[in-house]
Design a protein around this motif. Sequence first.
Motif, PDB file in Angstrom:
ATOM      1  N   PHE A  62      -3.878   0.632 -14.382  1.00  0.00           N
ATOM      2  CA  PHE A  62      -2.724  -0.226 -14.659  1.00  0.00           C
ATOM      3  C   PHE A  62      -1.514   0.664 -14.912  1.00  0.00           C
ATOM      4  O   PHE A  62      -1.651   1.771 -15.442  1.00  0.00           O
ATOM      5  CB  PHE A  62      -2.939  -1.054 -15.927  1.00  0.00           C
ATOM      6  N   ASN A  63      -0.341   0.153 -14.580  1.00  0.00           N
ATOM      7  CA  ASN A  63       0.902   0.724 -15.063  1.00  0.00           C
ATOM      8  C   ASN A  63       1.719  -0.412 -15.640  1.00  0.00           C
ATOM      9  O   ASN A  63       1.573  -1.559 -15.215  1.00  0.00           O
ATOM     10  CB  ASN A  63       1.697   1.393 -13.934  1.00  0.00           C
ATOM     11  N   ALA A  64       2.575  -0.105 -16.587  1.00  0.00           N
ATOM     12  CA  ALA A  64       3.408  -1.144 -17.188  1.00  0.00           C
ATOM     13  C   ALA A  64       4.839  -0.951 -16.709  1.00  0.00           C
ATOM     14  O   ALA A  64       5.741  -0.681 -17.495  1.00  0.00           O
ATOM     15  CB  ALA A  64       3.310  -1.073 -18.712  1.00  0.00           C
ATOM     16  N   ARG A  65       5.036  -1.056 -15.405  1.00  0.00           N
ATOM     17  CA  ARG A  65       6.350  -0.824 -14.794  1.00  0.00           C
ATOM     18  C   ARG A  65       6.255  -1.162 -13.320  1.00  0.00           C
ATOM     19  O   ARG A  65       5.170  -1.296 -12.770  1.00  0.00           O
ATOM     20  CB  ARG A  65       6.740   0.648 -14.932  1.00  0.00           C
ATOM     21  N   PHE A  66       7.422  -1.305 -12.675  1.00  0.00           N
ATOM     22  CA  PHE A  66       7.423  -1.419 -11.213  1.00  0.00           C
ATOM     23  C   PHE A  66       6.898  -0.116 -10.617  1.00  0.00           C
ATOM     24  O   PHE A  66       7.162   0.961 -11.150  1.00  0.00           O
ATOM     25  CB  PHE A  66       8.847  -1.637 -10.698  1.00  0.00           C
ATOM     26  N   GLY A  67       6.147  -0.213  -9.534  1.00  0.00           N
ATOM     27  CA  GLY A  67       5.621   0.987  -8.882  1.00  0.00           C
ATOM     28  C   GLY A  67       6.601   1.492  -7.844  1.00  0.00           C
ATOM     29  O   GLY A  67       7.416   0.740  -7.302  1.00  0.00           O
ATOM     30  N   ASP A  68       6.507   2.751  -7.574  1.00  0.00           N
ATOM     31  CA  ASP A  68       7.399   3.386  -6.619  1.00  0.00           C
ATOM     32  C   ASP A  68       6.537   4.260  -5.712  1.00  0.00           C
ATOM     33  O   ASP A  68       5.716   5.019  -6.228  1.00  0.00           O
ATOM     34  CB  ASP A  68       8.412   4.216  -7.431  1.00  0.00           C
ATOM     35  N   PRO A  69       6.590   4.141  -4.375  1.00  0.00           N
ATOM     36  CA  PRO A  69       7.617   3.457  -3.576  1.00  0.00           C
ATOM     37  C   PRO A  69       7.266   2.023  -3.168  1.00  0.00           C
ATOM     38  O   PRO A  69       7.905   1.484  -2.252  1.00  0.00           O
ATOM     39  CB  PRO A  69       7.717   4.352  -2.338  1.00  0.00           C
ATOM     40  N   GLU A  70       6.290   1.376  -3.820  1.00  0.00           N
ATOM     41  CA  GLU A  70       5.960  -0.002  -3.436  1.00  0.00           C
ATOM     42  C   GLU A  70       7.144  -0.948  -3.637  1.00  0.00           C
ATOM     43  O   GLU A  70       7.372  -1.853  -2.840  1.00  0.00           O
ATOM     44  CB  GLU A  70       4.763  -0.524  -4.244  1.00  0.00           C
ATOM     45  N   SER A  71       7.897  -0.740  -4.731  1.00  0.00           N
ATOM     46  CA  SER A  71       9.022  -1.653  -5.000  1.00  0.00           C
ATOM     47  C   SER A  71      10.050  -1.618  -3.884  1.00  0.00           C
ATOM     48  O   SER A  71      10.730  -2.609  -3.620  1.00  0.00           O
ATOM     49  CB  SER A  71       9.704  -1.272  -6.317  1.00  0.00           C
ATOM     50  N   GLN A  84       0.863  -1.189   0.000  1.00  0.00           N
ATOM     51  CA  GLN A  84       0.000   0.000   0.000  1.00  0.00           C
ATOM     52  C   GLN A  84       0.890   1.226   0.000  1.00  0.00           C
ATOM     53  O   GLN A  84       1.872   1.283   0.743  1.00  0.00           O
ATOM     54  CB  GLN A  84      -0.902   0.022   1.228  1.00  0.00           C
ATOM     55  N   ASP A  85       0.564   2.184  -0.869  1.00  0.00           N
ATOM     56  CA  ASP A  85       1.353   3.414  -0.861  1.00  0.00           C
ATOM     57  C   ASP A  85       0.507   4.599  -0.387  1.00  0.00           C
ATOM     58  O   ASP A  85      -0.709   4.499  -0.267  1.00  0.00           O
ATOM     59  CB  ASP A  85       2.032   3.681  -2.211  1.00  0.00           C
ATOM     60  N   PHE A  86       1.177   5.687  -0.103  1.00  0.00           N
ATOM     61  CA  PHE A  86       0.540   6.898   0.443  1.00  0.00           C
ATOM     62  C   PHE A  86       0.835   8.032  -0.516  1.00  0.00           C
ATOM     63  O   PHE A  86       1.978   8.471  -0.617  1.00  0.00           O
ATOM     64  CB  PHE A  86       1.111   7.211   1.844  1.00  0.00           C
ATOM     65  N   LYS A  87      -0.205   8.508  -1.198  1.00  0.00           N
ATOM     66  CA  LYS A  87       0.042   9.445  -2.297  1.00  0.00           C
ATOM     67  C   LYS A  87       0.042  10.920  -1.872  1.00  0.00           C
ATOM     68  O   LYS A  87       0.649  11.755  -2.535  1.00  0.00           O
ATOM     69  CB  LYS A  87      -1.029   9.256  -3.379  1.00  0.00           C
ATOM     70  N   ARG A  88      -0.653  11.227  -0.787  1.00  0.00           N
ATOM     71  CA  ARG A  88      -0.728  12.651  -0.389  1.00  0.00           C
ATOM     72  C   ARG A  88       0.541  13.087   0.323  1.00  0.00           C
ATOM     73  O   ARG A  88       1.181  12.294   1.010  1.00  0.00           O
ATOM     74  CB  ARG A  88      -1.931  12.889   0.524  1.00  0.00           C
ATOM     75  N   LEU A 101       3.210  -5.922 -14.822  1.00  0.00           N
ATOM     76  CA  LEU A 101       1.877  -5.321 -14.900  1.00  0.00           C
ATOM     77  C   LEU A 101       1.476  -4.899 -13.485  1.00  0.00           C
ATOM     78  O   LEU A 101       1.319  -5.736 -12.600  1.00  0.00           O
ATOM     79  CB  LEU A 101       0.875  -6.334 -15.469  1.00  0.00           C
ATOM     80  N   TYR A 102       1.363  -3.594 -13.316  1.00  0.00           N
ATOM     81  CA  TYR A 102       1.051  -3.018 -11.997  1.00  0.00           C
ATOM     82  C   TYR A 102      -0.458  -2.779 -11.956  1.00  0.00           C
ATOM     83  O   TYR A 102      -0.981  -2.025 -12.762  1.00  0.00           O
ATOM     84  CB  TYR A 102       1.829  -1.714 -11.896  1.00  0.00           C
ATOM     85  N   ALA A 103      -1.123  -3.458 -11.025  1.00  0.00           N
ATOM     86  CA  ALA A 103      -2.563  -3.226 -10.874  1.00  0.00           C
ATOM     87  C   ALA A 103      -2.796  -2.393  -9.614  1.00  0.00           C
ATOM     88  O   ALA A 103      -2.419  -2.800  -8.513  1.00  0.00           O
ATOM     89  CB  ALA A 103      -3.315  -4.546 -10.783  1.00  0.00           C
ATOM     90  N   THR A 117       1.060  13.226  -4.808  1.00  0.00           N
ATOM     91  CA  THR A 117       2.488  13.136  -5.157  1.00  0.00           C
ATOM     92  C   THR A 117       2.727  11.834  -5.908  1.00  0.00           C
ATOM     93  O   THR A 117       1.805  11.039  -6.109  1.00  0.00           O
ATOM     94  CB  THR A 117       3.357  13.097  -3.885  1.00  0.00           C
ATOM     95  N   GLY A 118       3.972  11.580  -6.235  1.00  0.00           N
ATOM     96  CA  GLY A 118       4.331  10.291  -6.821  1.00  0.00           C
ATOM     97  C   GLY A 118       4.340   9.175  -5.782  1.00  0.00           C
ATOM     98  O   GLY A 118       4.487   8.009  -6.130  1.00  0.00           O
ATOM     99  N   GLY A 119       4.182   9.502  -4.510  1.00  0.00           N
ATOM    100  CA  GLY A 119       4.183   8.497  -3.444  1.00  0.00           C
ATOM    101  C   GLY A 119       5.134   8.915  -2.336  1.00  0.00           C
ATOM    102  O   GLY A 119       6.288   9.213  -2.595  1.00  0.00           O
TER     103      GLY A 119
END
Length: 392
Positions: free
Chosen positions: A251-260, A178-182, A235-237, A192-194
Amino acid sequence: VALKSCNFTMSQGWDWVADDYSSYLNPWGFDPRDVKVPAVIWQGGLDKNVPIQHGTWLSKNMPNARLELREEESHLGIFVNYEKEIMESAGVPTAQSFTCESKDEIERALDFFGAPYVVKNDGLAAGKGVVVTNEREIAFKHALDCGKVVIEEYLDGPEISLFGISDGFTIRGMEPAQDFKRVFDDDQGANTGGMGAYSPLPWAPTEIIKQTEAEVLLPTIKELARREIPFVGLLYAGLALTSRGLRVIEFNARFGDPESEVLLPRLKTPLAHLLLAAATGKLAEHPPLEWSSDSAVTVVLASEGYPQQPVTGREITGITERTDTYIFHAGTTSNSGRLLSSGGRVLAVTGIGANLERARSHCYEALAKITLAGSHYRKDIALKASINEKGA
Ligand code: GLY
């Protein structure tokens, strides 16, 4: 449907990177790196043809490769409207939506769903294309600014990110994060980007990986394979666990950040083996993914002014080596031996521990020692989950 195809033979004993193929392929008049040209390179010489992505090593083990130009290319992670179409064809659960191009269409869509309004730019917007607001005026203005826009129903329930590694035909779900975007604590401030993430999610349904594989990841890659544009890679869902069930947000077609930054430290399976299996069509033979039972919490150290106007070029000190912490450099540079900030999100500091509470302590202890003038970070990453975990 392939428009053109050609065969070529690899020189025995040579290794090439697919990205270097432009000169080799010039006789056919195109370059696979040109995103305007949808193309799939299939590797031959194996028991089945699998697609090769840019950057994949082509070697003497793949003596016969075939390159095809295609009518369609995958726009997953780029165009919301395209994602919606794929999901509809694949029967993947997502929010009901309207694609709008005129003022009139925008107004009708906003009024159809009511508040909270969810307005998504139909194209790559570096994480800034989505506005979720109760204010109709703000939603309307953002929609007008976008040009082509997707307006959709608001999904209640917590959001999680779940990544799948695909070889085009088989897909393996990773653990959710789980990421935190605010930007500020309690989910206040700008998107934000995370600003941080954690894993595992003690509160998530135990079957969430299997369920996401069955309801989301597999149907999506099957649909792309059916269209002859098999998807190889990550595949990022982005999912919402709503009162009406699982729904895909994006969807994103990449590793997510900062989840990775919380997933990769917990992955015990060698990442290189997993990616090689994906790149060479061998995921079905790859053993199940193994995860550490440790928890991981990452917190992003951001520059003064981030996300609006980050101030960069300031010195960072106080990074120490600890066995329970990883420091990921995101926006840093070095100058005459000094470490300087060079972006909005500067460091992701990941603490590892037997549970979320310990992982948080390790992360925040390491962060407290780091200095960067004017910087800020959230103090509440994984806080609620770590409290609830103790009560569980
Ligand atoms: N964590 C959000 C993203 O990677 O897009």
